[in-house]
Write a protein that holds these residues in place. Structure first.
Motif, mmCIF file in Angstrom:
data_model
loop_
_atom_site.group_PDB
_atom_site.id
_atom_site.type_symbol
_atom_site.label_atom_id
_atom_site.label_comp_id
_atom_site.label_asym_id
_atom_site.label_seq_id
_atom_site.Cartn_x
_atom_site.Cartn_y
_atom_site.Cartn_z
ATOM 1 N N TYR A 40 0.855 -1.181 0.000
ATOM 2 C CA TYR A 40 0.000 0.000 0.000
ATOM 3 C C TYR A 40 0.891 1.230 0.000
ATOM 4 O O TYR A 40 2.015 1.181 0.488
ATOM 5 N N PRO A 76 -4.022 0.734 -2.283
ATOM 6 C CA PRO A 76 -3.343 -0.489 -2.696
ATOM 7 C C PRO A 76 -2.481 -0.280 -3.941
ATOM 8 O O PRO A 76 -2.841 0.485 -4.834
ATOM 9 N N ASP A 90 -1.279 -3.238 -5.461
ATOM 10 C CA ASP A 90 -1.452 -4.467 -6.237
ATOM 11 C C ASP A 90 -2.181 -4.170 -7.535
ATOM 12 O O ASP A 90 -3.180 -3.443 -7.551
ATOM 13 N N GLU A 124 -5.669 -5.678 5.989
ATOM 14 C CA GLU A 124 -6.827 -4.839 5.706
ATOM 15 C C GLU A 124 -7.909 -5.097 6.744
ATOM 16 O O GLU A 124 -8.323 -6.229 6.946
#
Length: 149
Positions: A27, A59, A61, A102
Motif C-alpha cells: 500500500y 493499494p 497491487d 486490511e
C-alpha cells in the motif's frame, strides 16, 4: 534504494515498479511517516473526525481488469491520483510504502490497514516520473481530486 530515517528510499519509478512486481499486499500512504502514524495506528475520517480501525492507504497491487497493461503505468497512476495530498495535508506529508492487514474500508472506499509495517519512502523524483508517465499517455488524466466545483 537508499536509506533515510532508517527506511530505504525508492528513488525511481522503475524501482517502485520492481517492488510492486515482486511483492503482493503493498500500500502507499501519504502522511508525515510511519513514526507518526504507527503511534496511533489509525486514521480519522476527515469530515467527521471518527477514528477508523487502521491507516488509510491505497493499494499498489495490480488489479485483474488492468489486463496486462504495463505495471509501470499502473504504479504511476496510483501515485499520480493522490499526488495532491501533500499540498492539502500540509508540510511534511509524503508517500511511503507499507504492508499490513486490511481491516475495513474508509469513507472513500480506501483500505484501512492495521499491523502496518513500513517498507520504504517514495522520493519526490518518483512522483515527478509518475506525472511524466501519465502525461505521455494518449489521453492523460488529471489527479483524482479535480477542481471545477
Amino acid at each position: 534504494m537508499s536509506t533515510s530515517d532508517d527506511l530505504p528510499v525508492v528513488r525511481t519509478l522503475a524501482e517502485l515498479t520492481d517492488l510492486v512486481e515482486r511483492h503482493q499486499g503493498l500500500y502507499v500512504r501519504w502522511s508525515r511517516g510511519p513514526q507518526t502514524d504507527c503511534r496511533d495506528s489509525s486514521s480519522n475520517d476527515d469530515l467527521t473526525g471518527v477514528p477508523m480501525p487502521g491507516l488509510s492507504a491505497n493499494p499498489l497491487d495490480v488489479e485483474e481488469w488492468w489486463e496486462g497493461r504495463p505495471v509501470r503505468l499502473w504504479v504511476a497512476r496510483r501515485l499520480h491520483d493522490y499526488a495532491h495530498l501533500p499540498h492539502e495535508k500540509g508540510p511534511g506529508v509524503r508517500p511511503w510504502v507499507l504492508t499490513g492487514k486490511e481491516r475495513g474500508r474508509g469513507p472513500d472506499n480506501e483500505p484501512l490497514v492495521s499491523d502496518a509495517e513500513a517498507m520504504c519512502w517514495i522520493d519526490q523524483q518518483v512522483i515527478e516520473e509518475a506525472r511524466e508517465e501519465v502525461a505521455r499517455q494518449e489521453n492523460p488524466w488529471g489527479p483524482l481530486r479535480r477542481s471545477g466545483r
